[in-house]
Design a protein around this motif. Structure first.
Motif, short mmCIF file in Angstrom:
data_model
loop_
_atom_site.label_atom_id
_atom_site.label_comp_id
_atom_site.label_asym_id
_atom_site.label_seq_id
_atom_site.Cartn_x
_atom_site.Cartn_y
_atom_site.Cartn_z
N ASP A 51 2.67 -2.80 -0.85
CA ASP A 51 1.69 -3.63 -1.04
C ASP A 51 0.44 -3.01 -0.41
O ASP A 51 -0.01 -3.15 0.69
CB ASP A 51 1.89 -5.03 -0.37
CG ASP A 51 0.74 -5.98 -0.66
OD1 ASP A 51 0.07 -5.79 -1.98
OD2 ASP A 51 0.55 -7.00 0.14
N GLY A 52 -0.11 -2.04 -1.10
CA GLY A 52 -1.49 -1.16 -0.69
C GLY A 52 -1.46 -0.17 0.30
O GLY A 52 -2.06 -0.03 1.11
N GLU A 53 0.02 0.28 0.57
CA GLU A 53 0.15 1.42 1.44
C GLU A 53 -0.54 2.50 0.90
O GLU A 53 -0.28 3.19 -0.19
CB GLU A 53 1.68 1.47 1.79
CG GLU A 53 1.76 2.69 2.72
CD GLU A 53 3.55 2.74 3.08
OE1 GLU A 53 3.60 2.46 4.16
OE2 GLU A 53 4.09 3.46 2.36
N GLY A 54 -1.58 3.21 1.76
CA GLY A 54 -2.35 4.23 1.40
C GLY A 54 -1.84 5.51 1.97
O GLY A 54 -1.97 6.65 1.48
N TRP A 55 -1.47 5.51 3.51
CA TRP A 55 -1.01 6.84 4.13
C TRP A 55 0.44 6.54 4.82
O TRP A 55 0.63 5.14 5.09
CB TRP A 55 -1.96 6.80 5.14
CG TRP A 55 -3.27 7.29 4.61
CD1 TRP A 55 -4.40 6.50 4.53
CD2 TRP A 55 -3.90 8.51 4.46
NE1 TRP A 55 -5.44 7.10 4.11
CE2 TRP A 55 -5.31 8.38 4.22
CE3 TRP A 55 -3.46 9.70 4.60
CZ2 TRP A 55 -5.78 9.40 3.78
CZ3 TRP A 55 -4.25 10.84 4.27
CH2 TRP A 55 -5.57 10.76 3.93
N LYS A 56 1.18 7.49 4.74
CA LYS A 56 2.53 7.22 5.36
C LYS A 56 2.87 8.46 6.34
O LYS A 56 2.58 9.59 5.72
CB LYS A 56 3.72 6.91 4.37
CG LYS A 56 4.94 7.08 4.89
CD LYS A 56 5.27 5.74 5.45
CE LYS A 56 6.69 5.29 5.95
NZ LYS A 56 6.75 3.95 6.08
N ILE A 57 2.95 8.21 7.48
CA ILE A 57 3.29 9.47 8.31
C ILE A 57 4.60 9.00 8.94
O ILE A 57 5.11 7.99 9.34
CB ILE A 57 2.36 9.33 9.56
CG1 ILE A 57 0.92 9.44 9.33
CG2 ILE A 57 2.76 10.50 10.61
CD1 ILE A 57 -0.27 9.29 10.03
N SER B 49 -4.16 5.25 -4.79
CA SER B 49 -3.85 4.20 -5.54
C SER B 49 -2.86 3.26 -4.84
O SER B 49 -2.44 2.27 -5.74
CB SER B 49 -3.60 4.42 -7.09
OG SER B 49 -4.63 5.33 -7.64
N GLY B 50 -2.42 3.68 -3.82
CA GLY B 50 -1.39 2.97 -3.31
C GLY B 50 0.06 3.46 -3.48
O GLY B 50 0.43 3.82 -4.66
#
Length: 134
Positions: free
Chosen positions: A73-79, A67-68
């Protein structure tokens, strides 16, 4: 006096102008998550149903925020990969609508570059054991 151009401002072919089809839509997050084993990674699902994956040594992190990610602002994935005392780490983010196939390819590339233990990959390299040379 100016000279008239010999032709159009650019040249191309009909083939180059054809529309391409691009991979769109979120896809299946399992394409990303299936790359992690319980032997090497911890997986946590929090109360928002966000998924967090950490390497057991703490040097790798993957977050999936369907859901972010809160505060973005709309980040769906973080590596994120932790650096060392001499080399900075790095991080990358993908939008919530980025296809899971694309994220899976990035994760596969990051995991492929990782090393297990202390220089096991270097010890098996064609030039021999670098750690014993020092």
């Amino acid at each position: 006096m100016t000279a008239a151009p010999q032709g159009p401002g650019f040249s191309t072919s009909v083939e180059a102008l054809r529309l391409r089809e691009w991979l769109l839509g979120r896809g299946q997050a399992t394409l990303v998550m299936d790359q992690f084993s319980a032997d090497d990674f911890h997986l946590v699902v929090d109360d928002r149903a966000d998924v967090h994956v950490n390497s057991k040594d703490g040097s790798f992190y993957l977050g999936w925020f369907p859901s972010g990610r809160p505060g973005t602002d709309g980040e769906g994935w973080k590596i994120a990969v932790t650096g060392t005392a001499k080399v900075r780490g790095y991080q990358m983010s993908f939008d919530t609508e980025t296809p899971a196939d694309v994220v899976a390819a990035a994760v596969a590339c990051v995991l492929e570059t990782s090393q297990r233990g202390d220089c096991q990959r270097l010890e098996s390299a064609p030039w021999g054991n670098l750690s014993s040379a020092w």
